[in-house]
Design an enzyme around this catalytic site. Structure first.
Site, PDB file in Angstrom:
ATOM      1  N   GLY A 138       0.831  -1.205   0.000  1.00 12.78           N
ATOM      2  CA  GLY A 138       0.000   0.000   0.000  1.00 12.78           C
ATOM      3  C   GLY A 138       0.859   1.246   0.000  1.00 12.78           C
ATOM      4  O   GLY A 138       0.947   1.927   1.033  1.00 12.78           O
TER       5      GLY A 138
ATOM      6  N   SER B 133       1.171   3.485  -3.310  1.00 16.17           N
ATOM      7  CA  SER B 133       0.618   4.502  -4.221  1.00 16.17           C
ATOM      8  C   SER B 133      -0.735   5.010  -3.741  1.00 16.17           C
ATOM      9  O   SER B 133      -1.516   4.271  -3.122  1.00 16.17           O
ATOM     10  CB  SER B 133       0.430   3.910  -5.619  1.00 16.17           C
ATOM     11  OG  SER B 133       1.652   3.416  -6.097  1.00 16.17           O
TER      12      SER B 133
ATOM     13  N   GLU C 263      12.110  -4.549  -5.154  1.00 17.48           N
ATOM     14  CA  GLU C 263      10.938  -4.706  -6.033  1.00 17.48           C
ATOM     15  C   GLU C 263      11.369  -4.576  -7.493  1.00 17.48           C
ATOM     16  O   GLU C 263      10.940  -5.344  -8.353  1.00 17.48           O
ATOM     17  CB  GLU C 263       9.883  -3.635  -5.708  1.00 17.48           C
ATOM     18  CG  GLU C 263       8.694  -3.693  -6.665  1.00 17.48           C
ATOM     19  CD  GLU C 263       7.621  -2.627  -6.409  1.00 17.48           C
ATOM     20  OE1 GLU C 263       7.885  -1.661  -5.676  1.00 17.48           O
ATOM     21  OE2 GLU C 263       6.524  -2.777  -6.973  1.00 17.48           O
TER      22      GLU C 263
HETATM   23  C1  LIG Z   1      -0.781  -2.921 -12.867  1.00 18.61           C
HETATM   24  C2  LIG Z   1      -0.255  -2.046 -11.790  1.00 18.61           C
HETATM   25  C3  LIG Z   1       0.028  -2.592 -10.541  1.00 18.61           C
HETATM   26  C4  LIG Z   1       0.477  -1.768  -9.511  1.00 18.61           C
HETATM   27  N1  LIG Z   1       0.668  -2.314  -8.261  1.00 18.61           N
HETATM   28  C5  LIG Z   1       0.959  -1.490  -7.208  1.00 18.61           C
HETATM   29  C6  LIG Z   1       0.994  -2.008  -5.882  1.00 18.61           C
HETATM   30  O1  LIG Z   1       0.798  -3.202  -5.632  1.00 18.61           O
HETATM   31  N2  LIG Z   1       1.241  -1.155  -4.870  1.00 18.61           N
HETATM   32  C7  LIG Z   1       1.483   0.175  -5.057  1.00 18.61           C
HETATM   33  O2  LIG Z   1       1.729   0.881  -4.098  1.00 18.61           O
HETATM   34  N3  LIG Z   1       1.451   0.703  -6.319  1.00 18.61           N
HETATM   35  C8  LIG Z   1       1.189  -0.099  -7.396  1.00 18.61           C
HETATM   36  N4  LIG Z   1       1.114   0.416  -8.673  1.00 18.61           N
HETATM   37  C9  LIG Z   1       1.295   1.857  -8.854  1.00 18.61           C
HETATM   38  C10 LIG Z   1       2.562   2.252  -9.608  1.00 18.61           C
HETATM   39  O3  LIG Z   1       3.691   2.155  -8.787  1.00 18.61           O
HETATM   40  C11 LIG Z   1       2.330   3.675 -10.137  1.00 18.61           C
HETATM   41  O4  LIG Z   1       1.322   3.576 -11.140  1.00 18.61           O
HETATM   42  C12 LIG Z   1       3.575   4.275 -10.731  1.00 18.61           C
HETATM   43  O5  LIG Z   1       4.510   4.586  -9.722  1.00 18.61           O
HETATM   44  C13 LIG Z   1       3.252   5.562 -11.544  1.00 18.61           C
HETATM   45  O6  LIG Z   1       2.502   6.441 -10.769  1.00 18.61           O
HETATM   46  P1  LIG Z   1       1.124   7.061 -11.317  1.00 18.61           P
HETATM   47  O7  LIG Z   1       0.301   5.965 -11.873  1.00 18.61           O
HETATM   48  O8  LIG Z   1       0.569   7.909 -10.246  1.00 18.61           O
HETATM   49  O9  LIG Z   1       1.559   7.966 -12.551  1.00 18.61           O
HETATM   50  P2  LIG Z   1       2.167   9.438 -12.486  1.00 18.61           P
HETATM   51  O10 LIG Z   1       3.208   9.494 -11.397  1.00 18.61           O
HETATM   52  O11 LIG Z   1       1.065  10.419 -12.408  1.00 18.61           O
HETATM   53  O12 LIG Z   1       2.900   9.541 -13.884  1.00 18.61           O
HETATM   54  C14 LIG Z   1       2.208   9.859 -15.089  1.00 18.61           C
HETATM   55  C15 LIG Z   1       3.229   9.979 -16.209  1.00 18.61           C
HETATM   56  O13 LIG Z   1       4.167  11.042 -15.916  1.00 18.61           O
HETATM   57  C16 LIG Z   1       5.499  10.559 -15.977  1.00 18.61           C
HETATM   58  N5  LIG Z   1       6.297  11.231 -14.946  1.00 18.61           N
HETATM   59  C17 LIG Z   1       5.978  11.394 -13.643  1.00 18.61           C
HETATM   60  N6  LIG Z   1       6.978  12.036 -12.993  1.00 18.61           N
HETATM   61  C18 LIG Z   1       7.952  12.264 -13.899  1.00 18.61           C
HETATM   62  C19 LIG Z   1       9.242  12.886 -13.839  1.00 18.61           C
HETATM   63  N7  LIG Z   1       9.720  13.392 -12.690  1.00 18.61           N
HETATM   64  N8  LIG Z   1       9.979  12.940 -14.978  1.00 18.61           N
HETATM   65  C20 LIG Z   1       9.497  12.425 -16.145  1.00 18.61           C
HETATM   66  N9  LIG Z   1       8.283  11.826 -16.269  1.00 18.61           N
HETATM   67  C21 LIG Z   1       7.529  11.762 -15.154  1.00 18.61           C
HETATM   68  C22 LIG Z   1       5.398   9.071 -15.686  1.00 18.61           C
HETATM   69  O14 LIG Z   1       6.489   8.374 -16.245  1.00 18.61           O
HETATM   70  C23 LIG Z   1       4.088   8.719 -16.388  1.00 18.61           C
HETATM   71  O15 LIG Z   1       4.317   8.503 -17.754  1.00 18.61           O
HETATM   72  C24 LIG Z   1       0.696  -0.382  -9.732  1.00 18.61           C
HETATM   73  C25 LIG Z   1       0.437   0.152 -11.001  1.00 18.61           C
HETATM   74  C26 LIG Z   1      -0.041  -0.659 -12.016  1.00 18.61           C
HETATM   75  C27 LIG Z   1      -0.338  -0.035 -13.347  1.00 18.61           C
END
Ligand SMILES: Cc1cc2nc3c(=O)[nH]c(=O)nc-3n(C[C@H](O)[C@H](O)[C@H](O)COP(=O)(O)OP(=O)(O)OC[C@H]3O[C@@H](n4cnc5c(N)ncnc54)[C@H](O)[C@@H]3O)c2cc1C
Length: 390
Positions: A127, A129, A245
């Site tokens: 937990g 994100s 991870e």
């Molecule tokens: C199938 C799946 C399983 C997952 N499982 C888990 C889980 O079990 N537990 C958990 O805690 N999380 C989990 N996640 C969450 C995952 O870690 C996040 O989706 C990921 O870290 C991206 O965050 P976000 O989705 O908020 O996208 P955002 O952070 O909003 O990013 C959106 C876009 O902006 C880009 N971006 C963001 N910041 C920057 C930067 N500084 N420079 C350049 N580009 C940038 C990103 O690359 C992306 O393309 C999961 C996600 C998926 C899709």
């Protein structure tokens, strides 16, 4: 890589093959392109078989139940198990919170949780994100307020993989909103998912499956002895956990098995009367992919050899995750190309998956590989800063 095997490695490989032949149940072994085809129950069954054999946590120190294998032996086991079609064990207990507790947990936490992770009695989810905190994880808002000997937790987690199966969640909460840096006010708490105030809701992903969830936390009372390490030091433990991870997501053993399967598929299929593997365009893509995979295999072994069990894999893990997730996507794309119409979604709907599993289903989910565990853009930022020194 066979060139690098010593006689002892080959003897170990034979021992692993014998074990897989005798102990991997036939009904859960399969040739496929992704581990998600195994059911949760099949994965747990395999976890317990490995737990009884003492082979479930190769990367843990021996005194806590690790195998004491060399890095090469760990890699041999991983790639042999994947080639035999064994389920890929979920990393949340074995590769994520287990190593964190071994390194930073109290003696009581180690005694309470580690044996149950090994045996498969407890299952964990992550937990971290939140709706407004993914790449910028340090901006997380879930609050943990200390009241006597409990923390009262309120907030929302999202994308929580396998929360529908897990009974525990390791989580990051904000315990000091006034800290000078956002990272300094975060703590890591272990939360039983059957606590009053926890609600788990499914999220359907583009492949139509239920891998991930939203987890709502409303006035959840968490005993203070479920705080990992010190209050407000959670960011340190989270960084260590994320390194592990990312290595796990790089998934080198599975890519090796899938690449072998892809080559077999390309030898069986033909385009205009020529086997796909001999088609210059397809062959060039395959050769390019295999060359990149071999470079990753060597990097993975280099990393394994330089880090003792339980050690910190550091920023190299970001590089492995970046390359490993791209390689897995490229394998899926070439498999789709080789399968042609057999990869079409109707096969998945009607027959529960195309032959050998090279369907659209797996390809669709593979889009997530370059997002979870840290997106590729974020991995590139880390590599640029911490490995290349820009
Ligand atoms: C199938 C799946 C399983 C997952 N499982 C888990 C889980 O079990 N537990 C958990 O805690 N999380 C989990 N996640 C969450 C995952 O870690 C996040 O989706 C990921 O870290 C991206 O965050 P976000 O989705 O908020 O996208 P955002 O952070 O909003 O990013 C959106 C876009 O902006 C880009 N971006 C963001 N910041 C920057 C930067 N500084 N420079 C350049 N580009 C940038 C990103 O690359 C992306 O393309 C999961 C996600 C998926 C899709």
């Amino acid at each position: 890589m066979e060139l690098f095997y010593t006689d002892a490695d080959l003897a170990f490989r034979d021992e692993v093959r014998r074990f897989l032949k005798s102990d991997l149940p036939k009904d859960i072994s399969a040739t496929f392109f992704e581990y998600r085809r195994h059911s949760w129950e099949q994965m747990i069954e395999w976890h317990r078989i490995l737990g009884r054999k003492g082979w479930v946590a190769p990367n843990w120190p021996v005194e806590h139940g690790g195998t004491g294998w060399t890095p090469m032996q760990q890699y041999i086991f991983d790639s042999e198990a994947m080639q035999a079609g064994a389920p890929r064990l979920r990393p949340f207990g074995l590769k994520m919170i287990g190593p964190v507790l071994i390194r930073f947990g109290s003696e009581e936490q180690k005694a309470r949780f580690l044996p149950r992770i090994l045996s498969g009695e407890d299952y964990w989810c992550q937990g971290f994100s939140e709706p407004g905190a993914g790449s910028d994880l340090a901006s997380l808002k879930t609050r943990g307020v200390r009241e006597g000997d409990t923390y009262v937790v309120n907030g929302q987690k999202t994308w929580t993989t396998t929360a529908q199966h897990a009974n525990w969640m390791f989580t990051l909460v904000r315990t000091d909103p006034a800290a000078d840096r956002p990272q300094s006010g975060i703590s890591m708490l272990l939360i039983p998912l059957d606590s009053p105030g926890v609600t788990v809701r499914p999220i359907r992903t583009i492949d139509g499956d239920h891998h991930v969830n939203e987890v709502f936390l409303e006035d959840v009372r968490v005993p203070a002895d479920l705080l990992v390490g010190e209050e407000n030091k959670g960011w340190t433990y989270a960084k260590y956990l994320l390194g592990n991870e990312r290595v796990s997501i790089a998934n080198v053993g599975q890519s090796k098995a899938e690449l072998a399967l892809l080559k077999r598929l390309a030898a069986e299929r033909s385009r205009d009367g020529v086997a796909l593997i001999d088609d210059p365009v397809f062959g060039a893509k395959l050769a390019d992919l295999e060359a990149d995979f071999l470079a990753q295999e060597v990097t993975n072994l280099r990393m394994l050899s330089s880090v003792a069990p339980g050690g910190d894999v550091g920023a190299l893990s970001s590089f492995l995750k970046l390359r490993g997730s791209e390689i897995q996507q490229r394998i899926q794309e070439l498999a789709m190309e080789a399968a042609g119409t057999e990869a079409a979604p109707w096969q998945v709907l009607r027959e529960g998956g195309a032959k050998d599993g090279y369907g659209t289903h797996g390809w669709l989910f593979s889009r997530a590989f370059t997002i979870f565990g840290g997106s590729s853009e974020v991995m590139k930022n880390i590599v640029a800063k911490q490995v290349l020194g820009f």
